[in-house]
Design a protein around this motif. Structure first.
Motif, PDB file in Angstrom:
ATOM      1  N   UNK A 593     -18.778   4.871  -7.433  1.00  0.00           N
ATOM      2  CA  UNK A 593     -17.468   5.453  -7.134  1.00  0.00           C
ATOM      3  C   UNK A 593     -16.518   5.282  -8.310  1.00  0.00           C
ATOM      4  N   UNK A 594     -15.481   6.129  -8.431  1.00  0.00           N
ATOM      5  CA  UNK A 594     -14.519   6.003  -9.535  1.00  0.00           C
ATOM      6  C   UNK A 594     -13.728   4.701  -9.427  1.00  0.00           C
ATOM      7  N   UNK A 595     -13.278   4.196 -10.574  1.00  0.00           N
ATOM      8  CA  UNK A 595     -12.511   2.950 -10.622  1.00  0.00           C
ATOM      9  C   UNK A 595     -11.037   3.242 -10.330  1.00  0.00           C
ATOM     10  N   UNK A 596     -10.550   2.746  -9.209  1.00  0.00           N
ATOM     11  CA  UNK A 596      -9.140   2.935  -8.839  1.00  0.00           C
ATOM     12  C   UNK A 596      -8.410   1.593  -8.779  1.00  0.00           C
ATOM     13  N   UNK A 597      -8.958   0.593  -9.438  1.00  0.00           N
ATOM     14  CA  UNK A 597      -8.409  -0.758  -9.337  1.00  0.00           C
ATOM     15  C   UNK A 597      -7.014  -0.880  -9.957  1.00  0.00           C
ATOM     16  N   UNK A 598      -6.642   0.055 -10.851  1.00  0.00           N
ATOM     17  CA  UNK A 598      -5.327  -0.013 -11.483  1.00  0.00           C
ATOM     18  C   UNK A 598      -4.358   1.017 -10.915  1.00  0.00           C
ATOM     19  N   UNK A 599      -4.688   1.534  -9.739  1.00  0.00           N
ATOM     20  CA  UNK A 599      -3.843   2.538  -9.098  1.00  0.00           C
ATOM     21  C   UNK A 599      -3.485   2.092  -7.689  1.00  0.00           C
ATOM     22  N   UNK A 600      -2.255   2.394  -7.272  1.00  0.00           N
ATOM     23  CA  UNK A 600      -1.871   2.248  -5.872  1.00  0.00           C
ATOM     24  C   UNK A 600      -1.859   3.649  -5.287  1.00  0.00           C
ATOM     25  N   UNK A 637       2.744  -1.653   1.734  1.00  0.00           N
ATOM     26  CA  UNK A 637       1.610  -1.729   0.812  1.00  0.00           C
ATOM     27  C   UNK A 637       1.862  -2.877  -0.152  1.00  0.00           C
ATOM     28  N   UNK A 638       0.865  -3.746  -0.312  1.00  0.00           N
ATOM     29  CA  UNK A 638       1.020  -4.958  -1.110  1.00  0.00           C
ATOM     30  C   UNK A 638       0.051  -4.971  -2.283  1.00  0.00           C
ATOM     31  N   UNK A 639       0.409  -5.762  -3.297  1.00  0.00           N
ATOM     32  CA  UNK A 639      -0.436  -5.895  -4.484  1.00  0.00           C
ATOM     33  C   UNK A 639      -1.711  -6.662  -4.128  1.00  0.00           C
ATOM     34  N   UNK A 640      -2.843  -6.145  -4.566  1.00  0.00           N
ATOM     35  CA  UNK A 640      -4.111  -6.817  -4.293  1.00  0.00           C
ATOM     36  C   UNK A 640      -4.361  -7.961  -5.276  1.00  0.00           C
ATOM     37  N   UNK A 641      -3.691  -7.908  -6.421  1.00  0.00           N
ATOM     38  CA  UNK A 641      -3.850  -8.970  -7.418  1.00  0.00           C
ATOM     39  C   UNK A 641      -2.632  -8.977  -8.336  1.00  0.00           C
ATOM     40  N   UNK A 642      -2.554  -9.982  -9.161  1.00  0.00           N
ATOM     41  CA  UNK A 642      -1.455 -10.100 -10.110  1.00  0.00           C
ATOM     42  C   UNK A 642      -1.550  -8.986 -11.155  1.00  0.00           C
ATOM     43  N   UNK A 643      -0.386  -8.427 -11.560  1.00  0.00           N
ATOM     44  CA  UNK A 643      -0.404  -7.365 -12.557  1.00  0.00           C
ATOM     45  C   UNK A 643       0.993  -6.934 -12.941  1.00  0.00           C
ATOM     46  N   UNK A 644       1.066  -5.945 -13.835  1.00  0.00           N
ATOM     47  CA  UNK A 644       2.343  -5.402 -14.311  1.00  0.00           C
ATOM     48  C   UNK A 644       2.397  -3.920 -13.956  1.00  0.00           C
ATOM     49  N   UNK A 645       3.513  -3.489 -13.394  1.00  0.00           N
ATOM     50  CA  UNK A 645       3.688  -2.092 -13.011  1.00  0.00           C
ATOM     51  C   UNK A 645       3.902  -1.263 -14.273  1.00  0.00           C
ATOM     52  N   UNK A 646       2.983  -0.338 -14.541  1.00  0.00           N
ATOM     53  CA  UNK A 646       3.086   0.492 -15.740  1.00  0.00           C
ATOM     54  C   UNK A 646       3.884   1.768 -15.486  1.00  0.00           C
ATOM     55  N   UNK A 657       0.466  13.152   0.053  1.00  0.00           N
ATOM     56  CA  UNK A 657      -0.818  13.371   0.718  1.00  0.00           C
ATOM     57  C   UNK A 657      -1.678  12.130   0.542  1.00  0.00           C
ATOM     58  N   UNK A 658      -2.747  12.057   1.283  1.00  0.00           N
ATOM     59  CA  UNK A 658      -3.647  10.922   1.168  1.00  0.00           C
ATOM     60  C   UNK A 658      -4.226  10.860  -0.252  1.00  0.00           C
ATOM     61  N   UNK A 659      -4.297   9.657  -0.798  1.00  0.00           N
ATOM     62  CA  UNK A 659      -4.863   9.368  -2.123  1.00  0.00           C
ATOM     63  C   UNK A 659      -4.003   9.842  -3.295  1.00  0.00           C
ATOM     64  N   UNK A 660      -2.781  10.304  -3.035  1.00  0.00           N
ATOM     65  CA  UNK A 660      -1.881  10.569  -4.161  1.00  0.00           C
ATOM     66  C   UNK A 660      -1.463   9.241  -4.780  1.00  0.00           C
ATOM     67  N   UNK A 661      -1.276   9.230  -6.094  1.00  0.00           N
ATOM     68  CA  UNK A 661      -0.970   7.994  -6.804  1.00  0.00           C
ATOM     69  C   UNK A 661       0.515   7.660  -6.658  1.00  0.00           C
ATOM     70  N   UNK A 662       0.797   6.474  -6.101  1.00  0.00           N
ATOM     71  CA  UNK A 662       2.181   6.024  -5.956  1.00  0.00           C
ATOM     72  C   UNK A 662       2.632   5.311  -7.221  1.00  0.00           C
ATOM     73  N   UNK A 663       1.780   4.425  -7.739  1.00  0.00           N
ATOM     74  CA  UNK A 663       2.104   3.726  -8.987  1.00  0.00           C
ATOM     75  C   UNK A 663       0.834   3.301  -9.709  1.00  0.00           C
ATOM     76  N   UNK A 664       1.006   3.029 -11.005  1.00  0.00           N
ATOM     77  CA  UNK A 664      -0.109   2.612 -11.849  1.00  0.00           C
ATOM     78  C   UNK A 664       0.197   1.239 -12.438  1.00  0.00           C
ATOM     79  N   UNK A 665      -0.860   0.479 -12.766  1.00  0.00           N
ATOM     80  CA  UNK A 665      -0.717  -0.866 -13.318  1.00  0.00           C
ATOM     81  C   UNK A 665      -1.398  -0.955 -14.679  1.00  0.00           C
TER      82      UNK A 665
END
Length: 666
Positions: A593-600, A637-646, A657-665
């Motif tokens: 699956x695609x990597x979405x770990x840096x996306x909310x 919606x909460x952060x799954x891990x420590x990070x910086x909002x990019x 819509x579902x799966x639209x990107x709210x923020x990136x890290x």
């Protein structure tokens, strides 16, 4: 008796009331918003009147608009269903002033019992056991924390005018009390127009058991036994049954008598429900009284044989109850599964869209079993974001609890829903869960048994072998059809072989299919065999088969080299290969699956209420990032891990819509 009643509601409950009114020879009037112009309740009613835009606070809960519809239609009485205006004393008073009968309790009882703070005080005065808590109004989050500390965690934060799980939070510490107070206050204001909050002790290991009462205007009041409603998610009931597998006769009688005492104390008439929390020692505490028909009323109807809507209409017309307490016996067992437009694989978040396929199991009633489906939708209809996500209430009845569960399993397997996310797989999984089957349940059942959410079901090998045998038999039918269409079978250029390998749920089943005119015998490597019979044809989405004489119902979708099969909460990709194809398929790499770990990502279609962080901000694991509202529920919606909002891609007030990107890290 009334000639015409107006139903101040929508969806399945409006349809439910229409059915009984039609049986009684009473004409019905539906009301509808723009979103419900083509809804099922509008089609079923004798008349339908438009009342405004989709949001409920601009249509269904605007008293003036409902009153105008009553005047226009000439309706003599109003059934409010549940939710919306069903527990609004101002609505009951407006009807009384207009000399229109309210098919519900008097306004004074609504006021007394509809307010949870007042109702607890009255319950205590009536001798009803109550939960410890703070009944005064709470001004702010600081006071909520202080009170919670005094009561002792865990506590339940609740909207005074709440219902249906709205405006409710459990807090285990100061931070959750602070956040829960504000979230409950916001939800209460949005859903009920009343943001008053109270706090009470949360009883651990609780069961949610409620007593159905009926009272007429002549002083008669009875209880129709209990319903077990402990299978809940986010304080909203999912599966209900009647009677409870936990209560003994003495506890049932004590709870019923207290419920009747409370109803009498407030001058109650019509149908109502007194809800209790029951601990492991059968101690019970008053929770609230719902001054209306409950969502789960069908299970009571199934074990008593009494049409509650019919009784409500008769009571409103001044008739006397036709039975006494001694006449009310428990007959058999009933189950109700609430089918929601919620995606269980996305933590049950709401799903909206069009029902591209909607085929409930056939309703039936005989001495050994009953299947009933209360619904307000149809195939091709749309699930709106504006209202509750419930699609249907599937009910079964049988002489025993085990038989009722078995009937529910079969009915759920036969329920076809496509086009939206839905909780059918989860409902099926619960019906097979050992604790549920044993009746060993509490309101924490879902949280405890599915702590990481629902990720589907892995069928045990004996059941998986039956599915593999069915897949092989069905695939043979597909291959024969394919060969005949190509013309090669008639020319003897191609024959359908009998040796196959079924790959399902990570396992391989080499087998041989020996077919005849009656069915097929599936011989597994190692000697096991199953006899499969069915009239299934390629393209049919529901396969009703018999394996060794026992029924097996599968939802079937085509895929390369086989099927996607849904059964008992499991979604299985069953691939059917020749032995050589199976060897080669085993060498193919899996697609990652695609990597979405840096996306909310937005987990469901919804509205951004708040963005709680800024670009460049460092966030910690568990920190609140934003709040998304969908179907009247606010989700943090909460952060799954420590990070910086990019980057922040959405803002308050924006619909996503579902799966639209709210923020990136970073």
């Amino acid at each position: 008796m009334f000639d015409k009643i107006l139903i101040a509601n929508r969806g399945e409950i409006a349809c439910r009331v229409i059915k009984t009114a039609r049986k009684m020879g009473i004409k019905t009037v539906a009301v509808y918003s723009d979103a419900d112009r083509h809804a099922l309740h509008v089609q079923m009613a004798d008349e339908a009147i438009h009342i405004g835009p989709p949001p409920a606070n601009q249509s269904y809960i605007v008293i003036d608009k409902i009153m105008a519809a009553i005047k226009e239609s000439g309706a003599q009485a109003v059934h409010p269903g549940y939710g919306f205006l069903s527990e609004n004393k101002l609505f009951a008073e407006a009807l009384e002033k207009a000399e229109v009968a309210f098919i519900g309790p008097p306004a004074s009882a609504i006021e007394a019992m509809g307010d949870k703070i007042t109702s607890k005080k009255l319950a205590a005065e009536a001798g009803v056991s109550t939960v410890p808590g703070y009944m005064g109004l709470i001004e702010d989050a600081d006071e909520a924390v202080k009170i919670s500390q005094q009561i002792g965690y865990p506590v339940m934060i609740k909207a005074s005018a709440g219902g249906g799980g709205k405006g409710m939070r459990i807090a285990w510490n100061d931070q959750e009390a602070r956040e829960g107070f504000q979230a409950s206050k916001n939800e209460a204001a949005n859903s009920f127009g009343d943001d008053r909050i109270f706090i009470e002790k949360f009883v651990t290991q609780p069961r949610h058991i409620e007593i159905q009462v009926l009272a007429d205007k002549h002083g008669n009041c009875v209880y129709l036994h209990e319903r077990e409603c402990s299978i809940q998610r986010r304080n909203q009931k999912v599966i209900e049954e009647a009677p409870s597998p936990f209560l003994d006769e003495a506890t049932r009688k004590a709870m019923g008598e207290q419920a009747v005492a409370l109803a009498r104390a407030v001058g109650y008439c019509s149908a109502g429900t007194v809800e209790f929390i029951v601990d492991g020692q059968k101690n019970f505490y008053f929770l609230e009284m719902n001054t209306r028909l409950q969502v789960e009323h069908p299970v009571t109807e199934l074990i008593t044989g009494i049409d509650l809507v019919e009784q409500m209409i008769n009571i409103a017309a001044g008739k006397t109850l036709p039975f006494a307490q001694k006449d009310l016996k428990i007959n058999g067992w009933a189950m109700e599964s609430r089918l929601y437009a919620e995606d269980p694989y996305r933590n049950f978040l709401p799903s909206i869209g069009r029902l591209t396929r909607y085929r409930p199991p056939a309703e039936s009633a005989h001495d050994a079993a009953v299947v009933r489906n209360d619904t307000g939708v149809y195939e091709g209809g749309e699930i709106s974001m504006y209202y509750d996500p419930m699609i249907a209430k599937l009910c079964t009845w049988a002489p025993t609890r085990a038989q009722a569960i078995d009937e529910m399993r079969t009915a759920l397997d036969a329920f076809e829903v496509e086009g939206i996310g839905h909780n059918l797989p989860f409902l099926s999984a619960v019906m097979d869960h050992p604790k549920f089957c044993a009746g060993d349940i509490t309101t924490a059942f879902i949280a405890e048994e599915y702590p990481d959410g629902f990720a589907g079901v892995a069928l045990p090998e004996p059941e998986l072998r039956k599915v593999a045998a069915a897949a092989a038999a069905m695939f043979r039918v597909v291959e024969i059809r394919r060969a005949r269409i190509s013309g090669r079978m008639d020319n003897h250029e191609r024959t359908v072989g009998g040796e196959w390998v079924v790959v399902a749920q990570g396992k391989s089943f080499p087998l041989t299919v020996a077919a005849d005119h009656e069915g097929a015998t599936i011989q597994f490597e190692g000697g096991d065999h199953h006899r499969v019979t069915s009239d299934w044809r390629p393209g049919q989405p529901l396969a009703v088969l018999h394996i060794d004489g026992e029924p097996l119902v599968l939802k079937v979708g085509p895929t390369s080299h086989g099927f996607v099969i849904r059964h008992r909460g499991a979604e299985i990709k069953a691939q059917v290969f020749t032995p050589r194809q199976a060897e080669l398929a085993a060498l193919m790499p899996e697609k990652l699956p695609p990597d979405t770990s840096k996306l909310l990502l937005c987990p469901m279609p919804g509205l951004i209420v708040t963005i709680d962080v800024e670009e460049g901000q460092e966030v910690q694991e568990g920190q609140a990032l934003c709040v998304v509202e969908a179907m009247k529920m606010q989700n943090t919606l909460r952060a799954e891990k420590k990070g910086i909002v990019a980057r922040i891609n959405a803002g308050p007030g924006q619909s996503l819509a579902v799966d639209e990107v709210i923020m990136e890290f970073e």
